[in-house]
Enzyme design. Structure first.
Site, PDB file in Angstrom:
ATOM      1  N   SER A  37       0.832  -1.207   0.000  1.00 35.45           N
ATOM      2  CA  SER A  37       0.000   0.000   0.000  1.00 35.45           C
ATOM      3  C   SER A  37       0.865   1.255   0.000  1.00 35.45           C
ATOM      4  O   SER A  37       2.004   1.242   0.467  1.00 35.45           O
ATOM      5  CB  SER A  37      -0.881   0.036   1.245  1.00 35.45           C
ATOM      6  N   GLN A  38       0.295   2.341  -0.487  1.00 33.47           N
ATOM      7  CA  GLN A  38       1.062   3.590  -0.458  1.00 33.47           C
ATOM      8  C   GLN A  38       1.195   4.064   0.994  1.00 33.47           C
ATOM      9  O   GLN A  38       0.307   3.799   1.824  1.00 33.47           O
ATOM     10  CB  GLN A  38       0.415   4.631  -1.360  1.00 33.47           C
TER      11      GLN A  38
END
Ligand code: SAH
Length: 186
Positions: A37-38
């Site tokens: 995930s960012q």
């Protein structure tokens, strides 16, 4: 919480040839068509959990182990489940190697949660869930928090707080985009 993220070297969770991308605020492919995930999303979900030292936290979707490491860095005791065999094997070996030891890393189905270690202070789902699995709600302590992105193409970040044995509060926090939480059929 940002300090905890700063302590976890995100580039170690990616193939070394992509180290330059590690500190950009973007999702990034890991193995098996999954993504890490960012950082903004990791921060957002982690914050919603309200972690305290020694909280028992269940994570669904171990993936690269980055989110797991951030939770451990914050003092949580982490139980994490991954359904993709290749990622499970890789991350199970990798995390202890860089100094992060979850209580358990399980190869299994996150829809079922982990009844044998329940109840949890917090549960974090790091894949997009088509609905909220009842098993996860039932494995929360009273006062516990479930952070789960709900939806198909895109997801609404949703927080459930268990206010009593029977009651849950629901809060929504806007749109995010995750890889899907898979069930047995896919
Ligand atoms: N927390 C991870 C994010 C990985 S992406 C990280 O920091 O890298 C989401 C992960 O959820 C993928 O690894 C995917 O294989 C896993 N996943 C999808 N469906 C699942 C399920 N039903 N149970 C457990 N893990 C699942």
């Amino acid at each position: 919480m940002l300090a905890a993220m700063g302590n976890v070297p995100r580039h170690l969770f990616m193939d070394s040839s992509f180290a330059d991308f590690a500190y950009q605020d973007k999702a990034f492919p890991i193995a098996a068509e999954q993504t890490i995930s960012q950082p903004y999303t990791v921060a957002f979900q982690t914050e919603l959990l309200h972690i305290k030292e020694n909280h028992q936290i269940l994570e669904i979707g171990t993936g690269s182990g980055y989110q797991t490491a951030v939770l451990i860095e914050m003092g949580a005791k982490v139980f994490t489940i991954e359904r993709q065999q290749e990622l499970f094997k890789k991350t199970k070996l990798f995390l202890p190697k860089i100094g992060y030891s979850p209580k358990k890393i399980i190869f299994g189905d996150g829809y079922k949660g982990l009844p044998e270690d329940a109840p949890f202070d917090g549960i974090i789902v790091t894949a997009g869930a088509p609905f909220v699995p009842n098993a996860l709600l039932s494995q929360l302590k009273v006062g516990g928090r479930l952070v789960i992105p709900i939806g198909d193409e895109e997801q609404i970040m949703t927080l459930f707080i268990r206010t009593s044995e029977k009651d849950f509060e629901k809060h929504e926090f806007g749109k995010f985009k995750f890889v899907p939480m898979l069930n047995k059929k896919n």
